[in-house]
Design a protein around this motif. Structure first.
Motif, PDB file in Angstrom:
ATOM      1  N   GLN A 464      19.858  41.140  25.121  1.00  0.00           N
ATOM      2  CA  GLN A 464      21.327  40.902  24.553  1.00  0.00           C
ATOM      3  C   GLN A 464      22.435  42.024  24.846  1.00  0.00           C
ATOM      4  N   LYS A 465      21.471  43.336  24.517  1.00  0.00           N
ATOM      5  CA  LYS A 465      22.431  44.393  24.803  1.00  0.00           C
ATOM      6  C   LYS A 465      22.838  44.504  26.502  1.00  0.00           C
ATOM      7  N   GLU A 466      21.843  44.230  27.390  1.00  0.00           N
ATOM      8  CA  GLU A 466      21.954  44.220  28.584  1.00  0.00           C
ATOM      9  C   GLU A 466      23.041  43.234  29.020  1.00  0.00           C
ATOM     10  N   GLU A 467      23.132  41.984  28.244  1.00  0.00           N
ATOM     11  CA  GLU A 467      24.416  40.984  28.735  1.00  0.00           C
ATOM     12  C   GLU A 467      25.792  41.679  28.593  1.00  0.00           C
ATOM     13  N   THR A 468      25.696  42.433  27.262  1.00  0.00           N
ATOM     14  CA  THR A 468      27.085  42.692  27.074  1.00  0.00           C
ATOM     15  C   THR A 468      27.295  43.779  27.622  1.00  0.00           C
TER      16      THR A 468
ATOM     17  N   ILE B 153      46.955  38.526  21.355  1.00  0.00           N
ATOM     18  CA  ILE B 153      46.007  39.578  20.731  1.00  0.00           C
ATOM     19  C   ILE B 153      45.046  40.538  21.868  1.00  0.00           C
ATOM     20  N   LYS B 154      44.881  39.682  22.916  1.00  0.00           N
ATOM     21  CA  LYS B 154      44.266  40.536  24.106  1.00  0.00           C
ATOM     22  C   LYS B 154      45.060  41.399  24.611  1.00  0.00           C
ATOM     23  N   GLU B 155      46.540  41.423  24.693  1.00  0.00           N
ATOM     24  CA  GLU B 155      47.546  42.249  25.369  1.00  0.00           C
ATOM     25  C   GLU B 155      47.664  43.459  24.017  1.00  0.00           C
ATOM     26  N   PHE B 156      47.535  42.968  23.085  1.00  0.00           N
ATOM     27  CA  PHE B 156      47.792  44.057  21.921  1.00  0.00           C
ATOM     28  C   PHE B 156      46.316  44.964  21.814  1.00  0.00           C
ATOM     29  N   CYS B 157      45.434  44.269  21.944  1.00  0.00           N
ATOM     30  CA  CYS B 157      44.104  45.217  21.904  1.00  0.00           C
ATOM     31  C   CYS B 157      43.278  44.820  22.984  1.00  0.00           C
ATOM     32  N   PRO B 158      43.101  45.147  24.015  1.00  0.00           N
ATOM     33  CA  PRO B 158      42.587  44.737  25.108  1.00  0.00           C
ATOM     34  C   PRO B 158      40.914  44.773  25.072  1.00  0.00           C
ATOM     35  N   ILE B 159      40.445  45.389  24.303  1.00  0.00           N
ATOM     36  CA  ILE B 159      38.980  45.682  24.111  1.00  0.00           C
ATOM     37  C   ILE B 159      38.440  44.530  23.165  1.00  0.00           C
ATOM     38  N   LEU B 160      39.308  43.726  22.533  1.00  0.00           N
ATOM     39  CA  LEU B 160      38.497  42.661  21.890  1.00  0.00           C
ATOM     40  C   LEU B 160      38.229  41.601  22.758  1.00  0.00           C
ATOM     41  N   VAL B 321      29.964  44.038  17.392  1.00  0.00           N
ATOM     42  CA  VAL B 321      29.389  43.951  18.623  1.00  0.00           C
ATOM     43  C   VAL B 321      29.881  42.826  19.740  1.00  0.00           C
ATOM     44  N   GLU B 322      29.824  41.933  19.034  1.00  0.00           N
ATOM     45  CA  GLU B 322      30.377  40.602  19.664  1.00  0.00           C
ATOM     46  C   GLU B 322      31.853  40.638  19.862  1.00  0.00           C
ATOM     47  N   LEU B 323      32.590  41.150  18.847  1.00  0.00           N
ATOM     48  CA  LEU B 323      33.970  41.430  18.925  1.00  0.00           C
ATOM     49  C   LEU B 323      34.449  42.370  19.763  1.00  0.00           C
ATOM     50  N   PHE B 324      33.641  43.354  19.752  1.00  0.00           N
ATOM     51  CA  PHE B 324      33.879  44.610  20.737  1.00  0.00           C
ATOM     52  C   PHE B 324      32.709  44.696  21.661  1.00  0.00           C
ATOM     53  N   PRO B 325      32.521  44.127  22.898  1.00  0.00           N
ATOM     54  CA  PRO B 325      31.188  44.243  23.506  1.00  0.00           C
ATOM     55  C   PRO B 325      31.137  45.761  23.858  1.00  0.00           C
ATOM     56  N   ILE B 326      32.105  46.461  24.326  1.00  0.00           N
ATOM     57  CA  ILE B 326      32.050  47.796  24.784  1.00  0.00           C
ATOM     58  C   ILE B 326      31.399  48.595  23.419  1.00  0.00           C
TER      59      ILE B 326
ATOM     60  N   GLY C 101      32.816  42.619  28.984  1.00  0.00           N
ATOM     61  CA  GLY C 101      32.777  41.263  27.981  1.00  0.00           C
ATOM     62  C   GLY C 101      33.960  40.762  28.219  1.00  0.00           C
ATOM     63  N   GLY C 102      34.336  39.732  27.123  1.00  0.00           N
ATOM     64  CA  GLY C 102      35.685  39.262  27.007  1.00  0.00           C
ATOM     65  C   GLY C 102      36.081  38.300  28.071  1.00  0.00           C
TER      66      GLY C 102
END
Lengths: 468, 416, 103
Positions: A464-468, B153-160, B321-326, C101-102
């Protein structure tokens, strides 16, 4: 994410952890051992299972190779050993770890912390410069990769400093100088403890042989140096110091400096678990409260090895076995008679092995001014680059201890989580406020014991980590 | 008190910074005061400041068990906003926000107020409807509020991560642009310095062991630093409100829970605002140092231990982590817990009690920090006049008898 | 500078450090391999930009951090050399991870 359960989770695969796991397995306990390193052995037997050469074996000597039987017994013990595993949380439920296998949670009835010692932080001007490392670090490079640095200056005191210097001499490296910072009066303070130390005469004889070897090599050994500073722009270029009472400032150019002021338990894991700790005045460090078997103030937590109090590799091994016996007994897997019978000889041997400790503790006690540096510009907290002057200012404003100091200076809030500054900050606050180190206290530590990724906390799998 | 100004900085620069005086005195307790505030956190210090400043009560003290700002003030994630649904809540939080806006000037102390904006996310249609309703209610109360769709939202907070195929998809959000964060230590130190300058004694390392009463009226305090006579005792001890009230036999409708927060390693600037998710109950902002500050939900059980178990927040971290994949490989360096006092309606108590001269300010749940100046301002009024003003009136203990609750729990569906 | 006084570790492999190819021994400690290749400094600090190199070599000081195979803030003293490993030096605060992502 891995989930499993066991009777005893052991954190650390040094002599204490390996011995505990072997003993526990022999007693029928299911033991899981988690260790950060790629192979077993801890720092003392670092890289012992990696490819070696005869030349390196000769340099490292029989004490290093003496770890092989212990490692062999451990690897064939049947204990579930996970290398490259960073434990970030321990609790009454077990341990959580991050690692190459994706990490996971291991439920355990008992947790044994055998995380070993670390070298006492030795803050002096310039100690963050490239080219400055601990003597133990130099030794790990030698053990693991056969790396040597010529023209290094060794600064500090303690058995390990001389051991590494001896190994350097034997490996053919040229040492620029050894600057021994021990207080000359320490010899006299140690003397009353010599007779007891001689009961375990091997230690003293070994020490004398090391000193003779260094003398024969013609290496310069400087005593009576004070106010040592390291100089350099982008790398260390020289060591300077005050020699004797004459006030003459000396200077020695060099490209490497190896520092050492003895070893202290690495207290983070037992402190984060909130086990009771006490200040050990003789060894000038915090140690976890434990009984002869390593039981702490928490019913689920045991501690063994140098991480629970400095005793050296042999004592670590014995204390690991004792902790395994305690775990087996307390979990109802070893009856009281067998527990007592098996414990007695181990406890006797610990007593014998500890005989030289009071002598060594006093002989190599850090001189005044090394625990708490005097120079205002000296960095105490390497991560947040907090200098002694900033700590002094905070104390002058009424800051009572390390925890409030975080608000004032951020000291102790970086990635090392206070490991590199906790003891020196305690010493500085103690000195400035006139209160004992015990009264000043230590950082209030919490999980995670090591920085851990959000993904690991969230329990995501590696895929999962690799995917994200 | 020396004034902090460009002139004083230049002067001290020339003098080698030798002329600065401590920001507040370190007095011993006097034998008697006109009022004593228990608790040297943000709310307590603000109460003291406004009592001295507005009501002229200068013979007062703040007693603090540890050091000022060392309790929940030092443990919270400093999110500032006022977008509450009900009129009573909007009034007190907006009052606070207006005070925050001028506080650095008022205190002559930089509280590092940053109006970076607060996003409250909606993850399903029901939440979206609730948030839209709240935006309308906010506007009627003069509170700035906007509703954003996924694109905005994406414009205001691009990492979401605004993709629709995640466990908690982001389908909308409210934005309060005046919301943001500030610096908890600076707020406490600023109030302490200003209160001290007005004559307030700030007494640290002073633990209250007993509240003395005679015939239902407060007469004094017994502390670890001696007895103090006073006819007014104001408790502002978040996390221990029930413990202090228990000293005079006052039982409060409060449950105390552990609440946790985490801080990451420093990161280059990446999160431009505060993001809050109610369904997941996490909130996240980035500090000036670059660390991400993440607050989690409260533990389900009640406890006075200042720690929660990390197991409890596992699913919240998975969601973030899902909301902020980075953030998945972002290392968390520290975690800590505090104790929050929660009322059944998720609204605070600012109230007199059945004991004369004993006043309570507490029950702010997980969101008291944002109210600090408003809470202190209203509470000071109550202590000085022995009667609640219009802002405090809806938050007295009587509401638990009359049933006139300010039920933010159910209504706003926000992470308090 | 560090030199190898013997040759014990596994076969020689190439790793990439900031676009430079260096030789390392398969399975050896990464920080040791970087020191042997005279990589200096390892990083600069987020606080003042000061240069840092390994200090403890045992996982406690966090001064040997680098970006390893795209993951920032790895303790190189706890990493093992693999063939084709990509190491980048880390200056100041780390940047966030890969942003794929995203939407």
């Amino acid at each position: 994410m891995n989930r499993t359960s066991c009777d005893l989770a052991v954190v650390g695969a040094g002599p204490a952890g390996m011995a505990a796991a072997s003993e526990a397995s022999a007693l029928g306990l299911r033991a899981v051992v988690l260790d950060e390193k790629p192979g077993p052995g801890g720092q003392i037997y670092h890289a012992i299972t990696a490819p070696r050469t005869a030349a390196r074996d000769a340099v490292l000597g029989p004490d290093y190779l003496g770890g092989l039987p212990l490692v062999d017994a451990f690897t064939s013990s049947g204990a579930d050993y996970r290398s490259g595993a960073t434990v970030w949380q321990i609790s009454e439920d077990g341990v959580s770890y991050a690692g190459a296998d994706g990490g996971g949670d291991i439920a355990a009835s008992r947790v044994l912390v055998a995380t070993g010692a670390m070298e006492r932080p030795y803050p002096l001007p310039g100690w963050t410069l490239p080219g400055v490392m601990t003597a133990g670090a130099a030794q790990l490079l030698l053990k693991g990769s056969g790396l040597l640095a010529d023209d290094a200056v060794f600064v500090g005191t303690g058995p390990l400093l001389y051991l590494v210097a001896t190994q350097y001499v034997n490996a053919g490296a040229r040492i620029e100088a050894i600057i021994d910072t021990a207080n000359p009066a320490a010899k006299w303070a140690a003397l009353p403890h010599l007779p007891m130390a001689l009961r375990q005469s091997g230690y003293i004889a070994k020490g004398l042989r090391m000193l003779a070897r260094i003398r024969r090599s013609g290496t310069k050994v400087i005593h009576g140096a004070r106010d040592i500073a390291l100089e350099g722009e982008d790398r260390v270029a020289a060591v300077t110091w005050q020699q004797g009472a004459s006030g003459q400032r000396q200077r020695l150019a060099c490209r490497h400096v190896f520092l050492h002021q003895g070893v202290v338990p690495n207290p983070n894991m037992t402190m984060a678990a909130r086990a009771a700790h006490r200040w050990d005045e003789a060894q000038a460090c915090w140690v976890v409260d434990r009984d002869t078997h390593g039981r702490t103030s928490l019913p689920w937590l045991l501690a063994a090895g140098d991480g629970a109090g400095i005793g050296g590799a042999k004592v670590a091994e014995l204390s690991g076995r004792l902790a395994a016996l305690a775990a087996a007994h307390d979990l109802g897997r070893l009856d009281a008679a067998a527990f007592a019978a098996r414990s007695a000889p181990l406890i006797r041997r610990v007593g014998a092995e500890m005989a030289p400790r009071p002598f060594l503790d006093r002989l190599y006690r850090p001189a005044d001014g090394t625990l708490a540096p005097q120079d205002e510009a000296t960095i105490l907290c390497r991560c947040e680059e907090v200098r002694r002057g900033a700590v002094a200012d905070a104390v002058a404003e009424g800051c009572p201890g390390p925890n409030q100091l975080k608000s004032f200076t951020r000291a102790g809030m970086g990635p090392c989580q206070g490991r590199m500054c906790g003891h020196s900050i305690g010493a500085v606050i103690s000195e400035l406020s006139g209160r004992s180190a015990a009264e000043v206290g230590y950082f209030r530590l919490r999980m995670p014991v090591k920085p851990v990724t959000l993904g690991d906390i969230g329990g995501m799998t590696h895929a999962q980590k690799e995917e994200t | 008190m020396g004034n902090y100004s460009l002139f004083s900085i230049v002067r001290e620069g020339l003098r080698g910074n030798t002329g600065w005086t401590p920001a507040w005195r370190d007095p011993d307790p006097k034998p008697s005061y006109d009022a004593v505030i228990i608790g040297g956190g943000g709310h307590g210090l603000a109460t003291a400041y406004y009592l001295a400043k507005i009501h002229g009560m200068k013979n007062i003290a703040v007693v603090e068990k540890g050091w000022i700002g060392g309790g929940n003030s030092g443990r919270n994630t400093t999110i500032i906003r006022s977008n509450y649904l009900y009129d009573a809540s909007a009034a007190i939080y907006e009052h606070a926000l207006k005070l925050w806006e001028g506080l650095s000037q008022e205190l002559n102390y930089n509280i590092m107020m940053s109006h970076r904006g607060v996003l409250n996310l909606a993850h399903d249609d029901n939440e979206a409807r609730q948030l839209k309703r709240r935006v309308e209610a906010n506007r009627l109360n003069g509170v700035d509020a906007e509703y954003l769709g996924p694109k905005e939202i994406k414009e205001f907070c691009p990492i979401l991560n605004t993709s629709p195929d995640i466990r908690y998809p982001v389908i909308g959000a409210t934005l309060q642009r005046r919301g943001g964060t500030n610096r908890h230590d600076a707020v406490c130190w600023g109030y302490a310095r200003a209160a001290d300058a007005l004559g307030v004694d700030i007494i640290q390392n002073c633990e209250v062991t007993e509240i003395l009463t005679e015939r239902g009226q407060v007469t004094g305090l017994r502390t670890s630093r001696g007895d103090i006579r006073t006819e007014k005792v104001a408790s502002v001890t978040a996390g221990h409100t029930s413990v202090i009230a228990g000293m005079v036999g006052v039982r409060l409708p409060i449950e105390s829970h552990p609440l946790q927060a985490l801080v990451s390693e420093p990161l280059k600037p990446v999160n431009p605002c505060v993001v809050m998710s109610n369904a997941v109950h996490v909130y996240c902002s980035q500090s000036d140092k670059g660390e991400l500050v993440i607050g989690a939900g409260i533990d389900g059980h009640t406890s006075y231990t200042q720690r929660g178990s990390l197991d409890i927040i596992e699913h919240q971290m998975a969601a973030i982590v899902e909301l902020f994949p980075i953030f998945s490989r972002l290392r968390m360096m520290r975690q800590w817990g505090g104790i929050v006092d929660v009322c059944p309606d998720a609204s605070p108590i600012i109230s007199k009690t059945e004991i004369g001269g004993f006043y309570v300010n507490g029950g702010w749940g997980t969101g008291g920090w944002k109210a600090t100046p408003g809470s202190g301002h209203a509470f000071a009024d109550l202590v000085a006049n022995d009667a609640p003003n219009a802002i405090a009136a809806p938050f007295t203990l009587e509401r638990f008898v009359t049933g006139d609750l300010v039920a933010e729990h159910g209504a706003a569906a926000v992470a308090h | 500078m560090f030199r190898r006084f013997d040759e014990a570790a596994g076969p020689i492999v190439e790793i990439v450090v900031d676009d430079r190819r260096i030789e390392a021994r398969l399975g050896e400690n990464l920080a040791a391999a970087l020191l042997a290749a005279e990589i200096e400094p390892f990083r600069t600090t987020p606080v003042s930009g000061a240069a840092r190199m390994p200090y403890c070599m045992m996982g406690v000081c966090f001064d040997c951090l680098a970006i390893v195979d795209g993951v920032p803030n790895r303790q190189t003293c706890l990493e093992t050399v693999r063939a084709g490993m990509v190491v980048e030096r880390q200056n100041g605060a780390r940047a966030p991870g890969p942003q794929n992502g995203g939407e």
